[in-house]
Design an enzyme around this catalytic site. Structure first.
Site, PDB file in Angstrom:
ATOM      1  N   ARG A  91       0.834  -1.209   0.000  1.00  0.00           N
ATOM      2  CA  ARG A  91       0.000   0.000   0.000  1.00  0.00           C
ATOM      3  C   ARG A  91       0.864   1.252   0.000  1.00  0.00           C
ATOM      4  NH1 ARG A  91      -2.662   0.578   4.563  1.00  0.00           N
ATOM      5  NH2 ARG A  91      -2.109  -1.394   5.505  1.00  0.00           N
ATOM      6  N   TYR A 132       0.202   4.314  -2.319  1.00  0.00           N
ATOM      7  CA  TYR A 132       0.034   5.690  -1.842  1.00  0.00           C
ATOM      8  C   TYR A 132       0.980   6.646  -2.584  1.00  0.00           C
ATOM      9  CZ  TYR A 132      -2.375   3.428   2.107  1.00  0.00           C
ATOM     10  OH  TYR A 132      -3.213   2.686   2.890  1.00  0.00           O
ATOM     11  N   TYR A 135     -12.844  11.046   0.830  1.00  0.00           N
ATOM     12  CA  TYR A 135     -13.997  10.922   1.723  1.00  0.00           C
ATOM     13  C   TYR A 135     -13.595  11.393   3.126  1.00  0.00           C
ATOM     14  CZ  TYR A 135     -12.138   6.683   3.943  1.00  0.00           C
ATOM     15  OH  TYR A 135     -11.382   5.796   4.664  1.00  0.00           O
TER      16      TYR A 135
HETATM   17  C1  LIG Z   1      -7.391   5.767   6.119  1.00  0.00           C
HETATM   18  S1  LIG Z   1      -8.631   6.096   7.287  1.00  0.00           S
HETATM   19  C2  LIG Z   1      -9.420   7.467   6.505  1.00  0.00           C
HETATM   20  C3  LIG Z   1     -10.360   8.231   7.376  1.00  0.00           C
HETATM   21  C4  LIG Z   1     -11.000   9.422   6.711  1.00  0.00           C
HETATM   22  N1  LIG Z   1     -10.009  10.381   6.268  1.00  0.00           N
HETATM   23  C5  LIG Z   1     -12.011  10.126   7.609  1.00  0.00           C
HETATM   24  O1  LIG Z   1     -11.921  11.339   7.762  1.00  0.00           O
HETATM   25  O2  LIG Z   1     -12.893   9.461   8.152  1.00  0.00           O
HETATM   26  C6  LIG Z   1      -9.638   4.673   7.016  1.00  0.00           C
HETATM   27  C7  LIG Z   1     -10.332   4.279   8.274  1.00  0.00           C
HETATM   28  O3  LIG Z   1     -11.302   5.268   8.595  1.00  0.00           O
HETATM   29  C8  LIG Z   1     -12.377   4.668   9.270  1.00  0.00           C
HETATM   30  N2  LIG Z   1     -13.592   4.780   8.437  1.00  0.00           N
HETATM   31  C9  LIG Z   1     -13.686   4.880   7.103  1.00  0.00           C
HETATM   32  N3  LIG Z   1     -14.982   4.897   6.723  1.00  0.00           N
HETATM   33  C10 LIG Z   1     -15.696   4.799   7.861  1.00  0.00           C
HETATM   34  C11 LIG Z   1     -17.066   4.760   8.150  1.00  0.00           C
HETATM   35  N4  LIG Z   1     -17.981   4.787   7.183  1.00  0.00           N
HETATM   36  N5  LIG Z   1     -17.448   4.663   9.440  1.00  0.00           N
HETATM   37  C12 LIG Z   1     -16.530   4.603  10.443  1.00  0.00           C
HETATM   38  N6  LIG Z   1     -15.222   4.639  10.239  1.00  0.00           N
HETATM   39  C13 LIG Z   1     -14.808   4.740   8.959  1.00  0.00           C
HETATM   40  C14 LIG Z   1     -12.023   3.181   9.421  1.00  0.00           C
HETATM   41  O4  LIG Z   1     -11.324   3.007  10.646  1.00  0.00           O
HETATM   42  C15 LIG Z   1     -11.127   2.985   8.225  1.00  0.00           C
HETATM   43  O5  LIG Z   1     -10.343   1.829   8.338  1.00  0.00           O
END
Ligand SMILES: C[S@@+](CC[C@H](N)C(=O)[O-])C[C@H]1O[C@@H](n2cnc3c(N)ncnc32)[C@H](O)[C@@H]1O
Lengths: 99, 262
Positions: B70, B74, B96
């Protein structure tokens, strides 16, 4: 397809959809020309079915490593060894990195 | 006549979590006015929605590949955006949630663009963290709140405060040292439970949380005993929320010093 997306955007946009009755939702779907399987997926709040109908699978959403891998040889981190071209690229806050 | 080519720029913006609900007017205009928009979102339907906002929308999904590091993915994402910035384009990286929360790619892209003399900006968005506070009814200020990436939490010794909330991100790949998987399983999560058991009783109730990405969807809020985590179904977008297990402990020495001041 785009009317389905527009409909979802409309629902996402406004508070009135939170506790909308089934009758009103049916009416709104008809007004948006959404019929057949899309209509039933939305009425049943069947997200998995909607993904199938729109031919979408769950995207990968990881954007950070738990542990950074070494840079490939020859690559240099910007901001290191006095290579800065612009003061704006300085990290805003300094902190201790790995020991 | 000035023949200097238009200088490229980069904006990394956050569109929030839920389709139609969280996008700010400013973020929308960054997307619409960009020459090219690169998107990385957690729901394919959201990607379809974004395709209508700009005539040159490029998904970053094809860079992911199971079995490929990854970290390499990235770096390629950063490079893809920077290539267009260097070509003089107004580039928008659309992510997102919040583009700066648990997100290496946008931070790195902005840092690199600035180091090359380009203008670069981060526009915040509503993170899954924000949705978690709302859906679980947590105020991070009430007891304090610690956030860690799950694998990093396992690989390094951290000073955990069990009287505050603990939130672990990317639990779907907890303990993956290869950076090449999209999921880890029961055995890896058992190691995570063993690390957590240094601070929490095994019957402590934890929450697997997933915010809604579509408007009529409900969030996933699944409460379970810590020891059951290895067997739970955990996906890429799930976050683990661990409530405080201990009461706040008064610091009597500091209290008496402060009392002596009045
Ligand atoms: C690389 S991080 C990115 C987070 C993103 N930038 C944000 O602001 O939520 C990825 C992690 O965010 C969390 N995440 C992403 N989508 C989510 C969701 N729909 N609900 C809860 N946690 C989420 C999970 O822990 C996932 O493994």
């Amino acid at each position: 397809m785009s009317n389905v997306i527009q409909f979802l955007e409309k629902v996402g946009n406004a508070a009135q959809w939170d506790d909308v009755t089934e009758g009103k939702l049916e009416l709104a779907l008809a007004e948006a020309d959404i019929e057949g399987p899309f209509r039933s997926a939305i009425l049943n709040k069947d997200v998995a079915q909607l993904q199938v109908l729109l031919q979408q699978k769950e995207p990968v959403c990881f954007v950070i490593p738990g542990e950074e891998e070494e840079e490939e040889e020859g690559e240099e981190e910007p901001g290191e060894k006095g290579q800065l071209k612009d003061a704006r690229c300085l990290p805003r806050v300094r902190f201790a990195s790995r020991s | 006549m000035n023949n200097t080519p238009a200088k490229g720029s980069l904006a990394c913006v956050g569109i929030g979590m839920t389709l139609g609900s969280h996008l700010s007017a400013r973020t929308r205009s960054y997307i619409e006015q960009a020459d090219v928009a690169f998107v990385l979102v957690s729901d394919g339907i959201i990607e379809l929605w974004l395709q209508d906002m700009n005539k040159d929308v490029r998904s970053l999904q094809p860079y992911y590949q199971e079995g490929k590091s990854r970290m390499k993915t990235y770096r390629q994402m950063v490079e893809a955006m920077l290539t267009e910035v260097r070509a003089g384009k107004r580039v928008c990286g659309v992510f997102y949630g919040h583009p700066g929360v648990f997100a290496w790619v946008p931070h790195k892209a902005i840092e690199t663009a600035r180091s090359e003399g380009f203008s670069a900006h981060m526009e915040p968005g509503i993170s899954s963290e924000d949705c978690l506070y709302a859906d679980l009814g947590i105020d991070p200020g009430a007891r304090g709140c610690q956030h860690y990436e799950a694998s990093q939490f396992m690989l390094y010794r951290r000073c955990i405060d069990p009287s505050a909330w603990l939130i672990l991100w990317q639990i779907g790949i907890a303990g993956d040292r290869t950076l090449k998987r999209f999921s880890t399983g029961e055995a890896h999560r058992q190691v995570l439970v063993d690390v957590l058991a240094r601070h929490y009783p095994l019957d402590h109730e934890v929450v697997v949380y997933r915010a809604a990405t579509l408007p009529f969807q409900s969030p996933r809020i699944e409460c379970l005993a810590l020891e059951r985590l290895p067997l739970a179904e955990v996906g890429m977008a799930d976050t683990l929320a661990i409530p405080p297990a201990r009461p706040l402990e008064a610091d009597d020495e500091i209290r008496s010093r402060l009392a002596a001041l009045v």
